[in-house]
Motif scaffolding. Structure first.
Motif, PDB file in Angstrom:
ATOM      1  N   GLN A 132      18.237  20.981  52.966  1.00  0.00           N
ATOM      2  CA  GLN A 132      17.272  20.970  51.843  1.00  0.00           C
ATOM      3  C   GLN A 132      16.504  22.292  51.826  1.00  0.00           C
ATOM      4  O   GLN A 132      16.239  22.868  50.778  1.00  0.00           O
ATOM      5  N   GLY A 133      16.134  22.762  53.009  1.00  0.00           N
ATOM      6  CA  GLY A 133      15.433  24.045  53.118  1.00  0.00           C
ATOM      7  C   GLY A 133      16.314  25.208  52.698  1.00  0.00           C
ATOM      8  O   GLY A 133      15.882  26.103  51.952  1.00  0.00           O
ATOM      9  N   ILE A 134      17.559  25.178  53.150  1.00  0.00           N
ATOM     10  CA  ILE A 134      18.486  26.281  52.853  1.00  0.00           C
ATOM     11  C   ILE A 134      18.708  26.407  51.348  1.00  0.00           C
ATOM     12  O   ILE A 134      18.847  27.510  50.820  1.00  0.00           O
ATOM     13  N   GLU A 135      18.702  25.281  50.645  1.00  0.00           N
ATOM     14  CA  GLU A 135      18.881  25.314  49.191  1.00  0.00           C
ATOM     15  C   GLU A 135      17.823  26.169  48.489  1.00  0.00           C
ATOM     16  O   GLU A 135      18.058  26.716  47.422  1.00  0.00           O
ATOM     17  N   GLN A 136      16.650  26.256  49.105  1.00  0.00           N
ATOM     18  CA  GLN A 136      15.543  27.023  48.515  1.00  0.00           C
ATOM     19  C   GLN A 136      15.531  28.470  48.992  1.00  0.00           C
ATOM     20  O   GLN A 136      14.701  29.266  48.547  1.00  0.00           O
ATOM     21  N   ALA A 137      16.438  28.814  49.906  1.00  0.00           N
ATOM     22  CA  ALA A 137      16.401  30.143  50.524  1.00  0.00           C
ATOM     23  C   ALA A 137      17.145  31.159  49.672  1.00  0.00           C
ATOM     24  O   ALA A 137      18.175  31.708  50.062  1.00  0.00           O
ATOM     25  N   VAL A 138      16.626  31.390  48.455  1.00  0.00           N
ATOM     26  CA  VAL A 138      17.255  32.349  47.542  1.00  0.00           C
ATOM     27  C   VAL A 138      16.220  33.359  47.063  1.00  0.00           C
ATOM     28  O   VAL A 138      15.009  33.085  47.046  1.00  0.00           O
ATOM     29  N   ALA A 139      16.729  34.535  46.689  1.00  0.00           N
ATOM     30  CA  ALA A 139      15.857  35.631  46.269  1.00  0.00           C
ATOM     31  C   ALA A 139      14.974  35.196  45.098  1.00  0.00           C
ATOM     32  O   ALA A 139      15.435  34.515  44.179  1.00  0.00           O
ATOM     33  N   GLY A 140      13.709  35.555  45.167  1.00  0.00           N
ATOM     34  CA  GLY A 140      12.759  35.231  44.099  1.00  0.00           C
ATOM     35  C   GLY A 140      11.893  34.029  44.439  1.00  0.00           C
ATOM     36  O   GLY A 140      10.784  33.895  43.921  1.00  0.00           O
ATOM     37  N   LYS A 141      12.399  33.138  45.286  1.00  0.00           N
ATOM     38  CA  LYS A 141      11.567  32.018  45.749  1.00  0.00           C
ATOM     39  C   LYS A 141      10.666  32.503  46.871  1.00  0.00           C
ATOM     40  O   LYS A 141      10.715  33.674  47.268  1.00  0.00           O
ATOM     41  N   ARG A 142       9.832  31.595  47.369  1.00  0.00           N
ATOM     42  CA  ARG A 142       8.916  31.957  48.449  1.00  0.00           C
ATOM     43  C   ARG A 142       9.174  31.100  49.682  1.00  0.00           C
ATOM     44  O   ARG A 142       9.780  30.021  49.582  1.00  0.00           O
ATOM     45  N   VAL A 143       8.669  31.576  50.802  1.00  0.00           N
ATOM     46  CA  VAL A 143       8.842  30.843  52.060  1.00  0.00           C
ATOM     47  C   VAL A 143       8.363  29.400  51.908  1.00  0.00           C
ATOM     48  O   VAL A 143       9.000  28.456  52.387  1.00  0.00           O
ATOM     49  N   GLN A 186       4.847  24.487  47.808  1.00  0.00           N
ATOM     50  CA  GLN A 186       5.738  25.235  46.921  1.00  0.00           C
ATOM     51  C   GLN A 186       5.032  26.480  46.412  1.00  0.00           C
ATOM     52  O   GLN A 186       3.833  26.442  46.112  1.00  0.00           O
ATOM     53  N   GLY A 187       5.774  27.573  46.280  1.00  0.00           N
ATOM     54  CA  GLY A 187       5.223  28.780  45.664  1.00  0.00           C
ATOM     55  C   GLY A 187       4.256  29.553  46.547  1.00  0.00           C
ATOM     56  O   GLY A 187       3.660  30.522  46.090  1.00  0.00           O
ATOM     57  N   SER A 188       4.114  29.147  47.806  1.00  0.00           N
ATOM     58  CA  SER A 188       3.188  29.859  48.699  1.00  0.00           C
ATOM     59  C   SER A 188       3.980  30.746  49.668  1.00  0.00           C
ATOM     60  O   SER A 188       5.190  30.603  49.815  1.00  0.00           O
ATOM     61  N   GLY A 189       3.279  31.679  50.281  1.00  0.00           N
ATOM     62  CA  GLY A 189       3.896  32.501  51.330  1.00  0.00           C
ATOM     63  C   GLY A 189       4.658  33.688  50.785  1.00  0.00           C
ATOM     64  O   GLY A 189       4.731  33.895  49.572  1.00  0.00           O
ATOM     65  N   PRO A 190       5.254  34.471  51.698  1.00  0.00           N
ATOM     66  CA  PRO A 190       5.969  35.690  51.308  1.00  0.00           C
ATOM     67  C   PRO A 190       7.140  35.398  50.380  1.00  0.00           C
ATOM     68  O   PRO A 190       7.786  34.341  50.491  1.00  0.00           O
ATOM     69  N   LYS A 191       7.404  36.338  49.483  1.00  0.00           N
ATOM     70  CA  LYS A 191       8.550  36.203  48.570  1.00  0.00           C
ATOM     71  C   LYS A 191       9.842  36.499  49.327  1.00  0.00           C
ATOM     72  O   LYS A 191       9.883  37.383  50.187  1.00  0.00           O
ATOM     73  N   LEU A 192      10.876  35.733  49.010  1.00  0.00           N
ATOM     74  CA  LEU A 192      12.193  35.944  49.625  1.00  0.00           C
ATOM     75  C   LEU A 192      12.939  37.005  48.824  1.00  0.00           C
ATOM     76  O   LEU A 192      12.984  36.941  47.588  1.00  0.00           O
ATOM     77  N   THR A 193      13.497  37.980  49.542  1.00  0.00           N
ATOM     78  CA  THR A 193      14.194  39.078  48.861  1.00  0.00           C
ATOM     79  C   THR A 193      15.562  39.315  49.492  1.00  0.00           C
ATOM     80  O   THR A 193      15.812  38.911  50.633  1.00  0.00           O
ATOM     81  N   LEU A 194      16.422  39.999  48.746  1.00  0.00           N
ATOM     82  CA  LEU A 194      17.722  40.389  49.280  1.00  0.00           C
ATOM     83  C   LEU A 194      17.499  41.214  50.536  1.00  0.00           C
ATOM     84  O   LEU A 194      16.566  42.020  50.590  1.00  0.00           O
ATOM     85  N   GLY A 195      18.342  41.010  51.533  1.00  0.00           N
ATOM     86  CA  GLY A 195      18.221  41.759  52.783  1.00  0.00           C
ATOM     87  C   GLY A 195      17.456  41.017  53.862  1.00  0.00           C
ATOM     88  O   GLY A 195      17.475  41.404  55.024  1.00  0.00           O
ATOM     89  N   MET A 196      16.788  39.940  53.472  1.00  0.00           N
ATOM     90  CA  MET A 196      16.095  39.144  54.498  1.00  0.00           C
ATOM     91  C   MET A 196      17.092  38.205  55.170  1.00  0.00           C
ATOM     92  O   MET A 196      17.920  37.588  54.507  1.00  0.00           O
ATOM     93  N   VAL A 197      16.985  38.118  56.481  1.00  0.00           N
ATOM     94  CA  VAL A 197      17.771  37.137  57.248  1.00  0.00           C
ATOM     95  C   VAL A 197      16.777  36.295  58.041  1.00  0.00           C
ATOM     96  O   VAL A 197      15.905  36.847  58.734  1.00  0.00           O
ATOM     97  N   ILE A 198      16.897  34.983  57.898  1.00  0.00           N
ATOM     98  CA  ILE A 198      15.918  34.081  58.520  1.00  0.00           C
ATOM     99  C   ILE A 198      16.621  32.946  59.260  1.00  0.00           C
ATOM    100  O   ILE A 198      17.732  32.552  58.906  1.00  0.00           O
TER     101      ILE A 198
END
Ligand code: MG
Ligand code: MG
Length: 260
Positions: A132-143, A186-198
């Motif tokens: 469920q978490g991984i589904e949200q792990a896309v560029a433009g979303k937030r942590v 939702q919508g809080s924390g750092p923005k997810l961007t291309l190049g991030m690996v978590i």
């Protein structure tokens, strides 16, 4: 600052992460009542070194082993030992590898013999919360979108979500920014961007969310001594869908074979 990776670096990190998945599968072959957890640790270390990697946890802040093996009410950071696994135990096995300068980090919780249904459900749902978490792990979303997805899925079962320990960026260092909590808005924390690996890694308890640290200085246990499950993948942020760099494929092939 959040370290970003090039596409080439992500491929290097994929190799490290896949080696973790294959190592966990080697360990899975030997998980059964009667085995000492230190034996599982030796199997993992030998397999990693035979495949050109270096155990990522051994020596990290002084951790003494290749694997973190956490049994039953142990949440994470259990130290492999002469303890013998019994029928009905569950064990979380967390593994890190460095290869070509980059870390992979992944964890899986296994049943030992016949495990209570409520505990099997905890394991299955903890794994599902990771996806469920991984589904949200896309560029433009937030942590916080990842955190919220894990929390909202998990809360419906009344489980305790561990808060003191979180997922993390991973790359040339085992733990990089940002932190990835398993609870949040939702919508809080750092923005997810291309190049991030978590590394996303829900730690979910059957009972209370509260934890205690053992006297060995490492092992984290649930305060009420009820069981805890832990699953982790290393993922790269992409535009439409996260790229899961680690894999449970080999582990689950072993589990399937063992159940036949
Ligand atoms: Mg880990
Ligand atoms: Mg981790």
């Amino acid at each position: 600052m959040i370290p970003l990776k090039t596409d080439d670096e992500i491929e290097v990190q994929r190799e490290s992460s896949l080696l973790v998945g294959k190592t966990l599968a080697e360990v899975a072959k030997r998980i059964e009542p009667g085995i000492k957890t230190i034996i599982l640790d030796r199997i993992a270390e030998e397999f990693i070194r035979d495949n050109g990697g270096i155990p990522g946890f051994k020596g990290y802040s002084g951790f003494p082993a290749t694997l973190c093996i956490s049994i039953n009410d142990q949440v994470v950071h259990g130290i492999p030992s002469d303890q013998i696994l019994k029928d009905g135990d569950i064990i979380s096995v967390d593994c890190g590898v460095i290869k070509n300068g980059f870390y992979g980090d992944s964890a899986y919780t296994f049943a030992v013999g016949n495990v209570k249904t409520e505990t099997l459900l905890l394991m299955e749902r903890t794994k599902q919360s990771l996806y469920q978490g991984i589904e949200q792990a896309v560029a433009g979303k937030r942590v916080g979108d990842i955190s919220h997805a894990i929390q909202s899925y998990t809360d419906q079962f009344g489980y305790g979500i561990v808060r003191e320990l979180v997922g993390h960026g991973v790359g040339r260092q085992l733990h990089e920014k940002p932190e990835i909590p398993n609870y949040g808005k939702q919508g809080s924390g750092p923005k997810l961007t291309l190049g991030m690996v978590i590394a996303i890694e829900p730690m979910i308890n059957l009972g209370t969310r509260h934890i205690t640290q053992s006297q060995d200085g490492w092992t984290i246990r649930t305060s009420d001594r009820k069981p805890s499950a832990h699953f982790e993948h290393t993922v790269a942020i992409k535009n439409d869908k996260a790229d899961i760099l680690s894999s449970f494929e080999w582990i689950e092939a072993v589990l399937k074979q063992k159940s036949e």
